[in-house]
Design a protein around this motif. Structure first.
Motif, mmCIF file in Angstrom:
data_model
loop_
_atom_site.group_PDB
_atom_site.id
_atom_site.type_symbol
_atom_site.label_atom_id
_atom_site.label_comp_id
_atom_site.label_asym_id
_atom_site.label_seq_id
_atom_site.Cartn_x
_atom_site.Cartn_y
_atom_site.Cartn_z
ATOM 1 N N VAL A 227 -20.570 17.235 -1.854
ATOM 2 C CA VAL A 227 -20.958 18.146 -0.773
ATOM 3 C C VAL A 227 -19.734 18.506 0.072
ATOM 4 C CG1 VAL A 227 -22.292 18.354 1.363
ATOM 5 C CG2 VAL A 227 -23.356 17.360 -0.676
ATOM 6 N N THR A 228 -18.950 17.499 0.441
ATOM 7 C CA THR A 228 -17.767 17.739 1.275
ATOM 8 C C THR A 228 -16.689 18.498 0.511
ATOM 9 O OG1 THR A 228 -18.218 15.678 2.458
ATOM 10 C CG2 THR A 228 -16.057 16.658 2.764
ATOM 11 N N LEU A 229 -16.445 18.138 -0.740
ATOM 12 C CA LEU A 229 -15.411 18.804 -1.528
ATOM 13 C C LEU A 229 -15.730 20.282 -1.739
ATOM 14 C CD1 LEU A 229 -14.574 16.094 -4.222
ATOM 15 C CD2 LEU A 229 -13.049 16.971 -2.441
ATOM 16 N N ILE A 230 -16.996 20.583 -2.003
ATOM 17 C CA ILE A 230 -17.395 21.979 -2.197
ATOM 18 C C ILE A 230 -17.199 22.766 -0.906
ATOM 19 C CG2 ILE A 230 -19.385 23.486 -2.612
ATOM 20 C CD1 ILE A 230 -20.358 21.328 -4.616
ATOM 21 N N TRP A 231 -17.583 22.161 0.205
ATOM 22 C CA TRP A 231 -17.377 22.807 1.516
ATOM 23 C C TRP A 231 -15.891 23.073 1.747
ATOM 24 C CZ3 TRP A 231 -17.578 19.851 6.792
ATOM 25 C CH2 TRP A 231 -17.382 20.759 7.834
ATOM 26 N N LEU A 232 -15.062 22.075 1.485
ATOM 27 C CA LEU A 232 -13.619 22.218 1.702
ATOM 28 C C LEU A 232 -13.045 23.311 0.812
ATOM 29 C CD1 LEU A 232 -11.109 21.114 3.151
ATOM 30 C CD2 LEU A 232 -10.876 19.441 1.306
ATOM 31 N N TYR A 233 -13.448 23.353 -0.453
ATOM 32 C CA TYR A 233 -12.962 24.372 -1.389
ATOM 33 C C TYR A 233 -13.326 25.775 -0.907
ATOM 34 C CZ TYR A 233 -13.039 27.390 -5.515
ATOM 35 O OH TYR A 233 -12.862 28.442 -6.384
ATOM 36 N N LEU A 234 -14.564 25.965 -0.469
ATOM 37 C CA LEU A 234 -14.992 27.279 0.008
ATOM 38 C C LEU A 234 -14.214 27.704 1.256
ATOM 39 C CD1 LEU A 234 -18.864 26.989 -0.485
ATOM 40 C CD2 LEU A 234 -17.253 28.359 -1.841
ATOM 41 N N GLU A 235 -13.922 26.738 2.125
ATOM 42 C CA GLU A 235 -13.158 27.072 3.327
ATOM 43 C C GLU A 235 -11.719 27.447 2.986
ATOM 44 O OE1 GLU A 235 -14.433 27.684 6.078
ATOM 45 O OE2 GLU A 235 -16.410 26.836 5.734
ATOM 46 N N PHE A 236 -11.140 26.797 1.980
ATOM 47 C CA PHE A 236 -9.799 27.190 1.540
ATOM 48 C C PHE A 236 -9.821 28.603 0.947
ATOM 49 C CE2 PHE A 236 -8.188 22.662 1.412
ATOM 50 C CZ PHE A 236 -7.126 22.898 2.268
ATOM 51 N N LEU A 237 -10.875 28.925 0.208
ATOM 52 C CA LEU A 237 -11.002 30.286 -0.325
ATOM 53 C C LEU A 237 -11.031 31.304 0.808
ATOM 54 C CD1 LEU A 237 -13.599 30.217 -3.270
ATOM 55 C CD2 LEU A 237 -11.174 30.775 -3.401
ATOM 56 N N ARG A 238 -11.806 31.006 1.844
ATOM 57 C CA ARG A 238 -11.900 31.931 2.975
ATOM 58 C C ARG A 238 -10.552 32.095 3.675
ATOM 59 N NH1 ARG A 238 -16.952 28.988 4.021
ATOM 60 N NH2 ARG A 238 -18.721 30.309 3.441
ATOM 61 N N LEU A 239 -9.883 30.976 3.898
ATOM 62 C CA LEU A 239 -8.592 31.035 4.577
ATOM 63 C C LEU A 239 -7.583 31.838 3.769
ATOM 64 C CD1 LEU A 239 -6.571 30.202 6.767
ATOM 65 C CD2 LEU A 239 -6.154 28.104 5.452
ATOM 66 N N LEU A 240 -7.480 31.545 2.484
ATOM 67 C CA LEU A 240 -6.510 32.245 1.646
ATOM 68 C C LEU A 240 -6.817 33.730 1.551
ATOM 69 C CD1 LEU A 240 -6.160 29.580 -1.202
ATOM 70 C CD2 LEU A 240 -4.412 30.199 0.475
ATOM 71 N N SER A 241 -8.100 34.074 1.512
ATOM 72 C CA SER A 241 -8.467 35.491 1.446
ATOM 73 C C SER A 241 -8.085 36.209 2.736
ATOM 74 C CB SER A 241 -9.971 35.638 1.182
ATOM 75 O OG SER A 241 -10.738 35.172 2.280
ATOM 76 N N LYS A 242 -8.221 35.540 3.864
ATOM 77 C CA LYS A 242 -7.807 36.137 5.136
ATOM 78 C C LYS A 242 -6.300 36.333 5.170
ATOM 79 C CE LYS A 242 -11.597 34.124 7.848
ATOM 80 N NZ LYS A 242 -11.964 33.150 8.906
ATOM 81 N N LEU A 243 -5.570 35.320 4.715
ATOM 82 C CA LEU A 243 -4.113 35.422 4.725
ATOM 83 C C LEU A 243 -3.624 36.550 3.807
ATOM 84 C CD1 LEU A 243 -3.186 31.621 4.612
ATOM 85 C CD2 LEU A 243 -2.894 33.182 6.550
ATOM 86 N N GLN A 244 -4.213 36.653 2.626
ATOM 87 C CA GLN A 244 -3.793 37.697 1.692
ATOM 88 C C GLN A 244 -4.271 39.076 2.161
ATOM 89 O OE1 GLN A 244 -4.153 37.031 -2.495
ATOM 90 N NE2 GLN A 244 -4.037 34.803 -2.301
ATOM 91 N N GLY A 245 -5.458 39.097 2.751
ATOM 92 C CA GLY A 245 -5.979 40.376 3.240
ATOM 93 C C GLY A 245 -5.173 40.936 4.391
ATOM 94 N N SER A 246 -4.631 40.046 5.222
ATOM 95 C CA SER A 246 -3.844 40.496 6.371
ATOM 96 C C SER A 246 -2.502 41.074 5.968
ATOM 97 C CB SER A 246 -3.626 39.332 7.335
ATOM 98 O OG SER A 246 -2.829 38.314 6.728
ATOM 99 N N ARG A 247 -2.051 40.786 4.737
ATOM 100 C CA ARG A 247 -0.769 41.303 4.269
ATOM 101 C C ARG A 247 -0.890 42.690 3.669
ATOM 102 N NH1 ARG A 247 0.555 35.784 0.946
ATOM 103 N NH2 ARG A 247 0.774 34.383 2.749
ATOM 104 N N ARG A 248 -2.135 43.104 3.428
ATOM 105 C CA ARG A 248 -2.305 44.403 2.755
ATOM 106 C C ARG A 248 -2.382 45.542 3.750
ATOM 107 N NH1 ARG A 248 -6.539 43.161 -2.254
ATOM 108 N NH2 ARG A 248 -5.225 41.620 -3.293
#
Length: 248
Positions: A227-248
């Motif tokens: 449960v915790t690992l899945i939550w952590l993975y999804l939050e990393f996906l969100r963070l990385l998408s924000k970081l990459q989206g802000s560069r475009r």
């Protein structure tokens, strides 16, 4: 004991006691069960991922995602209330979450190529780093630590629930899901709290082994870690998408 992980609640090990040493929960047994659940999760996740990139049709995997999300939620609730069923429900939960994560991951990957392997790497790097810090004593799980993490996790949960309810009325909370300072800062905060939940889980599992919980609790504890690992993975996906989206 206290854990902010809903799967590892305060009374998880209350009233349970192994009848013999052979039937006793162990830390190694929990690790083995966690690895089994991860392997089970990967099979449907790969299937949905491959289906998405073969057909190039997002609509083709929506059904798999819905079954995974809502089916996983139902099975998780059943597992929490019927811990003795964990040897069956925990693998079923992993399989259903695999369907959901396969779909979610493929959507992110299609928009931001390479993001999934980065999120996976960050998730397991964080897991190993926190495990070493916990075992070495660098992180002490005190009562105040538990209270702080539990309070922060509860606040995040309530925020997500509010966000979901507002979504039914087409109301969107501004800035939080955008690539600006507020959005990135929020994601970093959630990742820190999710990571600290891993430390809480380590401590809780050790306590279960010390209390001589029955062996089926290895499956239940492994489910809690998932449960915790899945939550952590999804939050990393969100963070990385924000970081990459802000560069475009």
């Amino acid at each position: 004991m206290r854990s902010s992980n809903p799967a590892l609640s305060t009374d998880t090990f209350r009233g349970t006691l192994a009848q013999s040493p052979a039937d006793q929960m162990t830390i190694q047994g929990t690790v083995n069960k966690t690895l089994v659940l991860l392997l089970i999760l990967l099979v449907p996740a790969y299937y949905v991922w491959n289906l998405f990139f073969t057909m190039r049709d997002p609509g083709a995997i929506n059904l798999y995602m819905m079954v995974g999300v809502f089916g996983g939620l139902v099975v998780a609730l059943v597992t929490v209330f019927k811990k003795t069923w964990a040897p069956v429900t925990a693998p079923l939960y992993a399989a259903l979450e695999g369907l959901a994560l396969g779909g979610i991951s493929s959507f992110f990957e299609a928009r931001f190529p390479g993001i999934v392997i980065q999120a996976v790497g960050l998730t397991f790097t964080t897991l190993l780093a926190l495990l070493m810090a916990y075992k070495s004593g660098l992180i002490k799980v005190t009562e105040n630590f538990k209270l702080g993490v539990a309070a922060a996790t509860g606040g995040i949960f309530l925020f997500y629930m509010l966000q979901m309810v507002l979504g039914f009325f087409n109301v969107r909370i501004p800035y939080v899901h955008e690539g600006g300072i507020i959005g990135i800062g929020f994601s970093l905060f959630v990742i820190v709290i999710a990571s600290l939940n891993l430390v809480m889980d380590f401590d809780f599992i050790e306590e279960g082994a010390r209390r001589r919980a029955p062996r089926y609790m290895e499956w239940y504890a492994a489910f809690g870690l998932m449960v915790t690992l899945i939550w952590l993975y999804l939050e990393f996906l969100r963070l990385l998408s924000k970081l990459q989206g802000s560069r475009r």
